[in-house]
Write an enzyme that holds these catalytic residues in place. Structure first.
Site, mmCIF file in Angstrom:
data_model
loop_
_atom_site.group_PDB
_atom_site.id
_atom_site.type_symbol
_atom_site.label_atom_id
_atom_site.label_comp_id
_atom_site.label_asym_id
_atom_site.label_seq_id
_atom_site.Cartn_x
_atom_site.Cartn_y
_atom_site.Cartn_z
ATOM 1 N N SER A 195 -5.643 -2.648 3.546
ATOM 2 C CA SER A 195 -4.924 -2.169 2.367
ATOM 3 C C SER A 195 -3.795 -3.081 1.892
ATOM 4 O O SER A 195 -3.195 -2.835 0.849
ATOM 5 C CB SER A 195 -4.353 -0.765 2.622
ATOM 6 O OG SER A 195 -3.382 -0.788 3.648
ATOM 7 N N LYS A 230 2.799 6.084 1.699
ATOM 8 C CA LYS A 230 3.225 4.748 1.284
ATOM 9 C C LYS A 230 4.218 4.810 0.128
ATOM 10 O O LYS A 230 5.124 3.982 0.034
ATOM 11 C CB LYS A 230 2.001 3.906 0.919
ATOM 12 C CG LYS A 230 1.156 3.570 2.141
ATOM 13 C CD LYS A 230 -0.100 2.799 1.796
ATOM 14 C CE LYS A 230 -0.878 2.474 3.066
ATOM 15 N NZ LYS A 230 -2.117 1.716 2.816
#
EC number: 3.4.21.53
Length: 360
Positions: A253, A298
């Site tokens: 990611s 996140k």
């Protein structure tokens, strides 16, 4: 006397009952603590640290370039991470689960949705390390492509799906040479060639065991595209060296943020204009930004690190809505070019609200 004599006995009985009550209470506490400590079949995701791809870790540049001009950069292009508790890595107890339920920065997922049964800690570590290594390579490819710097890439057969039209014809490890006469220089070349053929059989030339072999494969449709039914991995030859130094972080990611960091390091000036930008997303060699997991966490981790702009994959937009912390603007991106444009616009004072947004 008998009353007096009975008094001690009566006292003793009261003391005994009190002692039994204490023991029962302690037993209940121990039982409760045991129940709370028993692992539950869930995984808890929480915000992890953010790492500035333009900065350093353990005294070393996160991104270092040799064999080509590179430039110092200020500001921050943070990649964001997620702590995962539960499964092969650690246990999650009932109390942990309860606390997480009332914490908006944490996510709870069924264990089986994250790890297949029987997955070991070493398997998780190895897989994440391999995904991170692939991500580093594809981020270099995407960055160089964005800057118009040429490089070579080969496409290799990494897997063959069940029921694939390539089953029994192509093999894992084959290197694609050409499809329907078109030289394979990138995945888009393959996709465009198959689309033009509209499902007609194609000759696929592969390099296998040091010699070329030709197989005829009839493409099948998947998600609106004509495909060969194979998984692809890449082998790159770059004109100079780009090294990424980041321990204890795994998975794919970070690709988009690595690519942005490489672009910034290879171009004069500051891409960010000195501002604090964070984001997440996988990256393909052609610059397509893909979805990731744990975006809620996140977003919170980015804001806690000081970011004021967050770049989110367009395909994660449904998870972004309703989970953006105060003080953080979010822009959706589908390609590296869009991500770069958003950062450059923000650096020049453009209002993120005028950029592509995640909306209902």
């Amino acid at each position: 006397m008998s009353v007096d004599a009975e008094a001690p006995v009566h006292k003793a009985r009261k003391t005994g009952r009190g002692f039994a009550a204490v023991i029962s209470g302690l037993a209940a506490l121990v039982l409760g603590a045991t129940v709370v400590a028993v692992p539950v079949p869930y995984v808890v995701e929480s915000p992890g640290p953010a790492y500035n791809t333009l900065g350093q870790t353990a005294g070393k540049d996160v991104i270092s370039i040799s064999g080509h001009d590179s430039y110092p950069a200020s500001g921050a292009l943070d990649l964001t991470t997620v702590y995962v508790d539960g499964g092969p890595n650690s246990d999650v107890g009932l109390l942990d689960l309860a606390r997480s339920w009332f914490d908006s920065s944490r996510g709870i997922l069924p264990l089986r949705a994250v790890y297949p049964p029987g997955t070991t800690r070493q398997q998780v570590t190895d897989e994440n390390a391999a995904l991170m290594q692939d991500s580093e390579q594809t981020s270099v490819a995407a960055a160089l492509g964005n800057l118009g710097i040429t490089y070579e890439q080969q496409l290799n057969v990494a897997s063959i799906a069940d029921g694939s039209p390539s089953a029994g014809k192509l093999r894992v490890g084959d290197r694609l040479v050409s499809v329907a006469g078109a030289k394979v220089t990138s995945l888009p070349v393959v996709q465009q060639t198959l689309a033009a053929g509209k499902g007609a059989p194609v000759d696929v030339v592969v390099l296998r065991g040091g010699s070329q072999t030709t197989e005829t494969v009839t493409p099948t449709q998947s998600q609106g595209r004509w495909v060969l039914g194979i998984g692809i991995d890449y082998t790159f030859t770059f004109p100079f060296s780009v090294h990424v130094e980041l321990d204890r972080v795994g998975g794919p990611s970070a690709g988009m943020m690595f690519a942005l960091g490489i672009v910034d390091k290879l171009t004069p000036g500051d891409l960010t204009g000195g501002k604090h930008v964070a984001g997440t997303g996988t990256i393909s060699p052609d610059g397509a930004v893909g979805p990731i997991g744990g975006i809620d966490q996140k977003l919170y981790g980015a804001r806690a690190a000081g970011a004021t702009l967050f770049l989110a994959p367009a395909s994660n937009c449904d998870e972004v809505l309703g989970h953006v912390p105060d003080g953080l603007a979010v822009v959706k991106v589908a390609t590296l070019a869009e991500a770069r444009s958003a950062v450059e616009g923000y650096a020049q004072g453009k209002d993120p609200a005028t950029m592509p947004q995640c909306s209902k």
